[in-house]
Design a protein around this motif. Structure first.
Motif, PDB file in Angstrom:
ATOM      1  N   VAL A   1       0.902  -0.979  -0.078  1.00 28.11           N
ATOM      2  CA  VAL A   1      -0.177   0.379   0.286  1.00 28.11           C
ATOM      3  C   VAL A   1       0.820   1.649   0.052  1.00 28.11           C
ATOM      4  N   LEU A   2       0.755   2.379  -0.741  1.00 28.00           N
ATOM      5  CA  LEU A   2       1.647   3.405  -1.126  1.00 28.00           C
ATOM      6  C   LEU A   2       0.985   4.484   0.155  1.00 28.00           C
ATOM      7  N   ASN A   3      -0.691   5.052   0.126  1.00 32.06           N
ATOM      8  CA  ASN A   3      -1.196   5.709   0.464  1.00 32.06           C
ATOM      9  C   ASN A   3      -2.499   5.049   0.224  1.00 32.06           C
ATOM     10  N   ILE A   4      -3.291   5.582   1.547  1.00 30.02           N
ATOM     11  CA  ILE A   4      -4.848   5.308   1.985  1.00 30.02           C
ATOM     12  C   ILE A   4      -5.655   6.956   2.075  1.00 30.02           C
ATOM     13  N   ASN A   5      -6.568   6.562   1.390  1.00 31.87           N
ATOM     14  CA  ASN A   5      -7.322   8.213   1.805  1.00 31.87           C
ATOM     15  C   ASN A   5      -8.369   7.734   2.076  1.00 31.87           C
ATOM     16  N   ARG A   6      -9.437   8.637   2.968  1.00 30.93           N
ATOM     17  CA  ARG A   6     -10.770   8.086   2.888  1.00 30.93           C
ATOM     18  C   ARG A   6     -11.779   9.693   2.121  1.00 30.93           C
ATOM     19  N   GLU A   7     -12.545   9.585   1.434  1.00 29.65           N
ATOM     20  CA  GLU A   7     -14.176  10.254   0.901  1.00 29.65           C
ATOM     21  C   GLU A   7     -15.187   9.368   1.682  1.00 29.65           C
ATOM     22  N   ASP A   8     -15.615  10.582   2.586  1.00 31.66           N
ATOM     23  CA  ASP A   8     -16.715  10.063   3.254  1.00 31.66           C
ATOM     24  C   ASP A   8     -16.714   8.692   4.066  1.00 31.66           C
ATOM     25  N   SER A   9     -17.682   7.906   3.762  1.00 35.75           N
ATOM     26  CA  SER A   9     -17.190   6.570   4.543  1.00 35.75           C
ATOM     27  C   SER A   9     -16.625   5.514   4.089  1.00 35.75           C
ATOM     28  N   ILE A  10     -15.773   6.079   3.237  1.00 36.01           N
ATOM     29  CA  ILE A  10     -14.971   4.863   2.278  1.00 36.01           C
ATOM     30  C   ILE A  10     -13.451   4.993   2.102  1.00 36.01           C
ATOM     31  N   TYR A  11     -13.047   4.540   2.336  1.00 36.62           N
ATOM     32  CA  TYR A  11     -11.373   4.075   2.186  1.00 36.62           C
ATOM     33  C   TYR A  11     -10.959   4.219   0.843  1.00 36.62           C
ATOM     34  N   GLN A  12      -9.885   4.341   0.099  1.00 35.05           N
ATOM     35  CA  GLN A  12      -8.869   3.876  -0.802  1.00 35.05           C
ATOM     36  C   GLN A  12      -7.647   3.336  -1.203  1.00 35.05           C
ATOM     37  N   LEU A  13      -7.345   2.509  -1.260  1.00 36.99           N
ATOM     38  CA  LEU A  13      -5.767   2.198  -0.885  1.00 36.99           C
ATOM     39  C   LEU A  13      -5.747   2.496  -2.444  1.00 36.99           C
ATOM     40  N   ASP A  14      -4.737   2.691  -2.197  1.00 38.55           N
ATOM     41  CA  ASP A  14      -3.025   3.085  -3.874  1.00 38.55           C
ATOM     42  C   ASP A  14      -2.052   1.790  -3.873  1.00 38.55           C
TER      43      ASP A  14
ATOM     44  N   ILE B   1       2.493   6.104  14.086  1.00 36.30           N
ATOM     45  CA  ILE B   1       1.947   5.683  13.041  1.00 36.30           C
ATOM     46  C   ILE B   1       2.080   6.250  12.096  1.00 36.30           C
ATOM     47  N   ALA B   2       2.600   7.925  12.241  1.00 35.05           N
ATOM     48  CA  ALA B   2       3.205   8.562  11.488  1.00 35.05           C
ATOM     49  C   ALA B   2       4.517   7.840  10.764  1.00 35.05           C
ATOM     50  N   ARG B   3       5.392   6.880  11.032  1.00 39.93           N
ATOM     51  CA  ARG B   3       5.737   5.951  10.540  1.00 39.93           C
ATOM     52  C   ARG B   3       5.423   5.607   9.866  1.00 39.93           C
ATOM     53  N   ILE B   4       3.943   4.800   9.451  1.00 38.36           N
ATOM     54  CA  ILE B   4       4.221   4.367   8.485  1.00 38.36           C
ATOM     55  C   ILE B   4       3.592   4.754   7.232  1.00 38.36           C
ATOM     56  N   PRO B   5       4.555   3.968   5.530  1.00 36.97           N
ATOM     57  CA  PRO B   5       5.024   5.117   4.908  1.00 36.97           C
ATOM     58  C   PRO B   5       3.510   5.794   4.063  1.00 36.97           C
ATOM     59  N   PHE B   6       2.520   4.571   4.115  1.00 39.43           N
ATOM     60  CA  PHE B   6       1.679   4.625   3.385  1.00 39.43           C
ATOM     61  C   PHE B   6       0.116   5.896   4.254  1.00 39.43           C
ATOM     62  N   MET B   7       0.924   5.869   5.726  1.00 38.70           N
ATOM     63  CA  MET B   7      -0.115   7.349   6.019  1.00 38.70           C
ATOM     64  C   MET B   7       0.439   8.691   6.165  1.00 38.70           C
ATOM     65  N   LYS B   8       1.711   8.697   5.486  1.00 44.80           N
ATOM     66  CA  LYS B   8       2.723  10.164   5.736  1.00 44.80           C
ATOM     67  C   LYS B   8       1.873  10.631   4.851  1.00 44.80           C
ATOM     68  N   ASN B   9       0.626  10.264   3.721  1.00 47.38           N
ATOM     69  CA  ASN B   9       0.463  11.415   2.784  1.00 47.38           C
ATOM     70  C   ASN B   9      -0.752  11.606   2.840  1.00 47.38           C
ATOM     71  N   SER B  10      -1.332  10.660   3.662  1.00 46.67           N
ATOM     72  CA  SER B  10      -3.275  10.864   4.042  1.00 46.67           C
ATOM     73  C   SER B  10      -3.389  11.292   4.029  1.00 46.67           C
ATOM     74  N   ASN B  11      -4.783  11.421   4.246  1.00 44.06           N
ATOM     75  CA  ASN B  11      -5.884  12.738   3.915  1.00 44.06           C
ATOM     76  C   ASN B  11      -7.070  11.945   5.908  1.00 44.06           C
ATOM     77  N   ILE B  12      -5.927  11.407   6.238  1.00 45.50           N
ATOM     78  CA  ILE B  12      -6.582  10.406   7.877  1.00 45.50           C
ATOM     79  C   ILE B  12      -5.639  10.695   8.727  1.00 45.50           C
ATOM     80  N   VAL B  13      -4.328  10.234   9.114  1.00 42.80           N
ATOM     81  CA  VAL B  13      -3.188  10.874   9.738  1.00 42.80           C
ATOM     82  C   VAL B  13      -3.806  12.199  10.744  1.00 42.80           C
TER      83      VAL B  13
END
Length: 381
Positions: A107-120, A310-322
């Motif tokens: 997982v490179l990135n995780i973002n949330r929009e409304d109640s759905i998570y999107q994982l790239d 959790i800020a050290r988790i790579p896919f969290m760094k650019n997330s809109n939820i971290v």
């Protein structure tokens, strides 16, 4: 192209992730595991390492493909200790039996929009789900004291999780910082692989070389089975008492077989000590331990454990939820079902220990956590 949607996405294919996937499959959820199975065990633990867990510790919440069943099938059941190699064999056997839905992608990135998570992911795929469980283990949380290494190049030091091949340390002088099981086990492996001298420095007294009484772990499993939220609802005083008891067995004892294997002429230990300075002197380091001990070494090995952030988790760094995840000293604040304040986002394993207890930093907590998390996700579908 429309992204596939799942009931549950599990990030991490270690014991905690595989256990949860097992029950998700059995219950008919549309789930996906993202990660390479047992990668941390494969790549960050030495092949000679011996497990501290017993025969009853396994990763099948359905109690079908247990470690004991595997041992019987492979005629390993008469062994008293189990190597990493045997546990990896168990993991491969387990995977072959379960046929879980695993995509070996990062997982490179995780973002949330409304109640759905999107994982790239690293394979340029995008997956979506209303429930995501972070089961990444300790990979990103290794701890190295910055004050010790601030003035030396990175090639002069490493953490135990990045030091699994010891042949390059033959005829070298090594300082091991740490005084728990991993410190003494890595010191043993270093001396057995031709290291010239190992010096240990740790700020506590020397743990006893005695076998841990894991009966306390079995008692905790029973309590979780009777009431999954029993620990969560305790007072902080009672939680601390339980954690201290578990710490005593899991961290304040060293497996007795290590005492016999440690080559006494090749190591020296300084309990109740601290490294006060570290200076590069050409191709070696001069280490000051307290005020009166000076040693020269070629490398420092940190057996200093792990600290969740959790800020050290790579896919969290650019997330809109971290930034919206409630934390205490880097650890996520979780409810009684391992769910963060971000609805549908769960943490398990070592990431959950601040809220759920030290029990979940060990393999034995795998199935208890999986059943609790699954029940919560199923209710929200």
């Amino acid at each position: 192209m429309k992204s596939p949607k799942y009931d549950l996405i599990i990030i991490g294919a270690g014991p905690y992730g595989l256990s949860l996937a097992t029950i998700a499959k059995a219950k008919g959820l549309k789930y996906l595991v993202l990660g390479k199975p047992l990668e941390f065990w494969d790549n960050n633990m030495p092949k000679e390492m011996i497990l501290r867990s017993g025969k009853g510790w396994h990763i099948d919440p359905l109690e079908v493909h247990t470690f004991q069943k595997f041992l019987l099938e492979r005629s390993y059941d008469d062994l008293n200790y189990f190597s990493k190699k045997i546990f990896i064999e168990y993991g491969r056997w387990f995977l072959a039996k379960k046929q879980l839905n695993i995509a070996e992608e990062y997982v490179l990135n995780i973002n949330r929009e409304d109640s759905i998570y999107q994982l790239d992911t690293s394979d340029n795929n995008t997956y979506i789900s209303s429930a995501v469980v972070v089961a990444i283990g300790a990979k990103y949380f290794y701890y190295i004291p910055k004050d010790i290494v601030s003035n030396i190049p990175a090639n002069f030091y490493s953490h135990t999780c990045h030091t699994i091949d010891f042949h390059g340390y033959a005829n070298k002088r090594i300082l091991v910082v740490g005084g728990r099981q991993s410190a003494f086990e890595w010191a043993t492996l270093l001396t057995e692989n031709g290291c010239e001298k190992v010096t240990l420095s740790y700020p506590s007294s020397t743990p006893s070389f005695s076998k841990s009484n894991w009966g306390i772990a079995d008692e905790l499993v029973k309590k979780y089975e009777e009431n999954p939220n029993w620990y969560y609802n305790l007072s902080q005083e009672k939680k601390s008492k339980i954690d201290q008891s578990f710490w005593k067995e899991g961290r304040l004892k060293i497996e007795p077989w290590l005492e016999e294997r440690l080559k006494k002429d090749k190591y020296v230990a300084y309990p109740n000590s601290r490294v006060t300075s570290c200076t590069q002197k050409g191709d070696f380091l001069e280490i000051q331990i307290d005020a009166d001990i000076t040693v020269k070494v070629d490398h420092i090995l940190f057996a200093t454990g792990y600290k969740v952030d959790i800020a050290r988790i790579p896919f969290m760094k650019n997330s809109n939820i971290v930034e919206g995840i409630d934390t205490i000293n880097g650890s996520p604040v979780l409810d009684e079902n391992y769910q963060s304040n971000q609805k549908g986002l769960y943490f398990t394993g070592i990431s959950s220990t601040k809220s759920m207890g030290l029990f979940f930093g060990f393999l034995i907590g795998v199935n208890v956590a999986s059943l609790n998390i699954f029940n919560s996700i199923e209710k929200n579908l």
